[in-house]
Design a protein around this motif. Structure first.
Motif: not given
Length: 233
Positions: A106-107, A130-131, A187-188, A194-195
């Motif tokens: 996921g990253w 996010g980033i 937090p997600r 979107q990622v």
């Protein structure tokens, strides 16, 4: 079926060799690792065997104790090996990038998106939080790098939250061994699509900057590269 057995047999020596190498590496930083592992295994097995004799089932509890002793030893070995690895990487250039590569699914990580002449560097990780910009180097100098990179991110993906982390042991910094847990605690706020969109936009911008045409021959006196130009990767 025979092919599967052959593949498994070929993989086992590789795993054992990897475990042996990890043990040797850990022992260089942790001289007591052998005694600790032996102690954990013997004590765990001994406790369950003693309980087995007390309740009249030494064989059953002995087998269970043996399995749990192996499990406890493996857990302790893994933690001490991880601690030893972080200890050896601490302070080494690029150590944070190595940690980011193992954050998990996921990253998406990109090492060295920004760097200065003093080899202070900023890495980037993109996920559902996010980033996240992860900087390593002199705390005062990396703040300038982080500020510039955050402005760049805000121009490219203004709708995505940008976090920053400075690796170190000082006040307000995150130790190397806690970088992964720090990223996972954010937090997600983004969905999977979107990622993906964020990564595509960042990748497109990176390709654009890398493919930017530069004049051939010596650079004219007084001419400077545009801000946000190609950075070390």
């Amino acid at each position: 079926m025979a092919r599967k057995d052959t593949a498994a047999d070929a993989a086992n020596p590789g795993r054992l060799k990897q475990i042996a190498q990890t043990y040797k590496m850990t022992r260089k930083a942790d001289k007591k690792i052998g005694l600790v592992l032996a102690g954990v295994g013997i004590i765990t097995f001994g406790v369950f065997l003693a309980i087995g004799f007390l309740i009249g089932h030494p064989i059953y509890l002995g087998i269970l104790g043996l399995l749990l002793a192996f499990l406890a030893t493996a857990i302790v070995f893994g933690r001490r090996a991880e601690r030893a690895a972080f200890g050896q990487m601490e302070g080494q250039p690029g150590a944070a990038a190595a940690v980011l590569d193992n954050v998990g699914r996921g990253w998406t990580t990109t090492p060295a998106v920004a760097m200065n002449r003093s080899q202070d560097v900023v890495h980037r990780a993109v996920g559902k939080a996010g980033i996240v910009l992860v900087a390593e180097g002199n705390p005062n100098r990396v703040k300038t790098l982080l500020a510039a990179e955050k402005r760049k991110m805000n121009r490219i993906v203004a709708d995505v939250p940008v976090h920053d982390v400075i690796v170190g042991t000082g006040e307000g910094q995150v130790p190397l061994k806690k970088v992964r847990t720090t990223l996972l605690k954010f937090p997600r706020v983004l969905t999977g699509p979107q990622v993906t969109t964020t990564n595509d936009r960042l990748r497109a911008m990176g390709d654009l900057m890398n493919n930017m045409p530069l004049p051939k021959g010596p650079m004219p006196k007084g001419m400077k590269l545009p801000k946000g130009g190609p950075k070390a990767r």
